[in-house]
Design a protein around this motif. Structure first.
Motif, short mmCIF file in Angstrom:
data_model
loop_
_atom_site.label_atom_id
_atom_site.label_comp_id
_atom_site.label_asym_id
_atom_site.label_seq_id
_atom_site.Cartn_x
_atom_site.Cartn_y
_atom_site.Cartn_z
N THR A 99 0.83 -1.21 0.00
CA THR A 99 0.00 0.00 0.00
C THR A 99 0.86 1.25 0.00
OG1 THR A 99 -1.79 -1.15 1.14
CG2 THR A 99 -1.80 1.26 1.25
N ALA A 100 1.91 1.24 0.82
CA ALA A 100 2.79 2.41 0.90
C ALA A 100 3.54 2.65 -0.41
CB ALA A 100 3.78 2.24 2.04
N LEU A 101 3.97 1.58 -1.07
CA LEU A 101 4.81 1.74 -2.26
C LEU A 101 4.04 1.73 -3.58
CD1 LEU A 101 7.89 -0.40 -1.20
CD2 LEU A 101 7.87 2.05 -1.70
N SER A 102 2.77 1.38 -3.56
CA SER A 102 2.00 1.33 -4.81
C SER A 102 2.01 2.64 -5.60
CB SER A 102 0.56 0.88 -4.55
OG SER A 102 0.56 -0.51 -4.32
N PRO A 103 1.84 3.81 -4.96
CA PRO A 103 1.91 5.05 -5.73
C PRO A 103 3.27 5.26 -6.41
CG PRO A 103 0.91 5.47 -3.60
CD PRO A 103 1.45 4.07 -3.57
N VAL A 104 4.34 4.88 -5.74
CA VAL A 104 5.67 4.99 -6.34
C VAL A 104 5.79 4.03 -7.52
CG1 VAL A 104 8.15 4.71 -5.92
CG2 VAL A 104 6.69 5.69 -4.14
N ALA A 105 5.28 2.81 -7.35
CA ALA A 105 5.34 1.81 -8.42
C ALA A 105 4.55 2.27 -9.64
CB ALA A 105 4.81 0.47 -7.91
N VAL A 106 3.36 2.77 -9.42
CA VAL A 106 2.52 3.24 -10.54
C VAL A 106 3.20 4.41 -11.24
CG1 VAL A 106 0.32 4.33 -11.12
CG2 VAL A 106 0.36 2.34 -9.61
N ALA A 107 3.77 5.33 -10.47
CA ALA A 107 4.48 6.48 -11.05
C ALA A 107 5.68 6.02 -11.88
CB ALA A 107 4.93 7.45 -9.96
N ASN A 108 6.26 4.87 -11.51
CA ASN A 108 7.41 4.31 -12.22
C ASN A 108 6.97 3.44 -13.41
OD1 ASN A 108 10.33 4.07 -12.25
ND2 ASN A 108 10.04 1.92 -11.67
N GLY A 109 5.67 3.25 -13.57
CA GLY A 109 5.17 2.41 -14.66
C GLY A 109 5.27 0.93 -14.37
N THR A 110 5.38 0.58 -13.09
CA THR A 110 5.54 -0.82 -12.69
C THR A 110 4.57 -1.16 -11.56
OG1 THR A 110 7.31 -0.15 -11.20
CG2 THR A 110 7.98 -0.97 -13.36
N PRO A 111 3.29 -1.34 -11.86
CA PRO A 111 2.33 -1.64 -10.78
C PRO A 111 2.68 -2.94 -10.06
CG PRO A 111 1.33 -1.95 -12.94
CD PRO A 111 2.69 -1.37 -13.18
N ILE A 112 2.13 -3.09 -8.87
CA ILE A 112 2.39 -4.26 -8.01
C ILE A 112 1.11 -5.07 -7.88
CG2 ILE A 112 3.05 -5.04 -5.71
CD1 ILE A 112 4.43 -2.31 -5.33
N ILE A 113 1.24 -6.39 -7.99
CA ILE A 113 0.13 -7.30 -7.72
C ILE A 113 0.58 -8.24 -6.60
CG2 ILE A 113 -1.33 -9.13 -8.60
CD1 ILE A 113 -1.18 -7.85 -11.33
N PHE A 114 -0.18 -8.27 -5.51
CA PHE A 114 0.13 -9.11 -4.35
C PHE A 114 -0.81 -10.31 -4.38
CE2 PHE A 114 -0.10 -9.35 0.57
CZ PHE A 114 0.78 -10.40 0.58
N HIS A 115 -0.23 -11.50 -4.60
CA HIS A 115 -1.01 -12.74 -4.66
C HIS A 115 -0.92 -13.47 -3.33
CE1 HIS A 115 -1.19 -12.45 -9.04
NE2 HIS A 115 0.10 -12.16 -9.02
N HIS A 116 -2.06 -13.76 -2.76
CA HIS A 116 -2.11 -14.57 -1.55
C HIS A 116 -3.45 -15.28 -1.57
CE1 HIS A 116 -4.70 -11.43 0.11
NE2 HIS A 116 -3.80 -10.58 -0.36
N LYS A 117 -3.48 -16.45 -1.03
CA LYS A 117 -4.71 -17.26 -1.10
C LYS A 117 -5.21 -17.66 0.28
CE LYS A 117 -1.83 -21.29 -1.74
NZ LYS A 117 -1.38 -22.34 -2.57
N TYR A 118 -4.97 -16.81 1.24
CA TYR A 118 -5.28 -17.19 2.60
C TYR A 118 -6.42 -16.37 3.18
CZ TYR A 118 -0.80 -19.42 2.15
OH TYR A 118 0.23 -20.19 1.71
N LYS A 119 -7.38 -17.06 3.76
CA LYS A 119 -8.36 -16.36 4.58
C LYS A 119 -7.70 -16.03 5.91
CE LYS A 119 -12.35 -18.51 2.48
NZ LYS A 119 -13.39 -19.50 2.58
N LYS A 120 -6.83 -16.93 6.36
CA LYS A 120 -6.04 -16.71 7.57
C LYS A 120 -4.57 -16.82 7.17
CE LYS A 120 -5.45 -18.22 12.29
NZ LYS A 120 -5.73 -19.23 13.28
N SER A 121 -3.91 -15.69 7.18
CA SER A 121 -2.52 -15.61 6.74
C SER A 121 -1.58 -16.39 7.65
CB SER A 121 -2.10 -14.14 6.73
OG SER A 121 -0.72 -14.01 6.52
N PRO A 122 -0.46 -16.86 7.08
CA PRO A 122 0.55 -17.49 7.94
C PRO A 122 1.02 -16.51 9.01
CG PRO A 122 1.06 -17.85 5.61
CD PRO A 122 -0.08 -16.88 5.67
N ILE A 123 1.31 -17.05 10.18
CA ILE A 123 1.78 -16.26 11.31
C ILE A 123 3.29 -16.49 11.44
CG2 ILE A 123 1.61 -15.89 13.80
CD1 ILE A 123 -0.96 -15.18 12.34
#
Length: 175
Positions: A99-123
């Motif tokens: 979330t913090a870096l997405s605006p920088v990534a978009v401004a650089n022409g390199t958007p970010i996609i975060f893939h995760h498949k967890y309803k409950k994330s690993p701890i």
């Protein structure tokens, strides 16, 4: 011998101090870049809506809070420090940095996609600030060294998976 020993210890102290200043400068530069990008983007758009400006200000505020935590952490390094290890949801730690870096990534022409498949994330057990810094640095480097998106390129991909004992994070860029 005493003088030579003192001279060696003094030189080692100077090297340590120089390394600390370089590391601190690098760590402070990233949040400042994020804040500047968010605010510049909002201010440079004459058609920005009140919602877009509010979002930019909120993201900048998150960056300022992160800077404050970082400065406090850097100050702690100069004293006897104790790490604040606790159980963390790795998905949330990564999402915060995305979330913090997405605006920088978009401004650089390199958007970010975060893939995760967890309803409950690993701890994982760790220091939230340090773990966040690790992912912030990795994602920032993926942005910095990735080429802008075009027909042959994909967005920067972050994939979270796990085994019974490990959380596995991979970051893919094109650069």
């Amino acid at each position: 011998q005493s003088f030579n020993g003192l001279s060696v210890r003094l030189q080692e102290a100077f090297i340590t101090q120089e390394r600390f200043v370089q590391d601190a400068s690098h760590e402070l530069r990233t949040p400042l870049t994020i804040i500047q990008t968010n605010l510049d983007t909002a201010l440079d758009n004459p058609n920005a809506t009140a919602q877009e400006i509010e979002t930019a200000i909120k993201q900048a505020l998150v960056g300022v809070r992160n800077l404050k935590k970082l400065v406090n952490y850097l100050l702690e390094l100069t004293t006897v420090s104790t790490r604040d290890y606790k159980n963390l949801t790795i998905q949330e730690v990564i999402s915060t940095q995305v979330t913090a870096l997405s605006p920088v990534a978009v401004a650089n022409g390199t958007p970010i996609i975060f893939h995760h498949k967890y309803k409950k994330s690993p701890i994982v057990s760790g220091d939230e600030l340090l773990l966040g810094r690790v992912f912030l640095n990795l994602i920032e480097n993926a942005i910095k060294y990735s080429e802008p998106l075009d027909a042959d390129k994909q967005p920067i991909g972050i994939n979270l998976s796990s085994t019974k004992q490990l959380a596995v994070v991979s970051i893919t860029n094109y650069g």
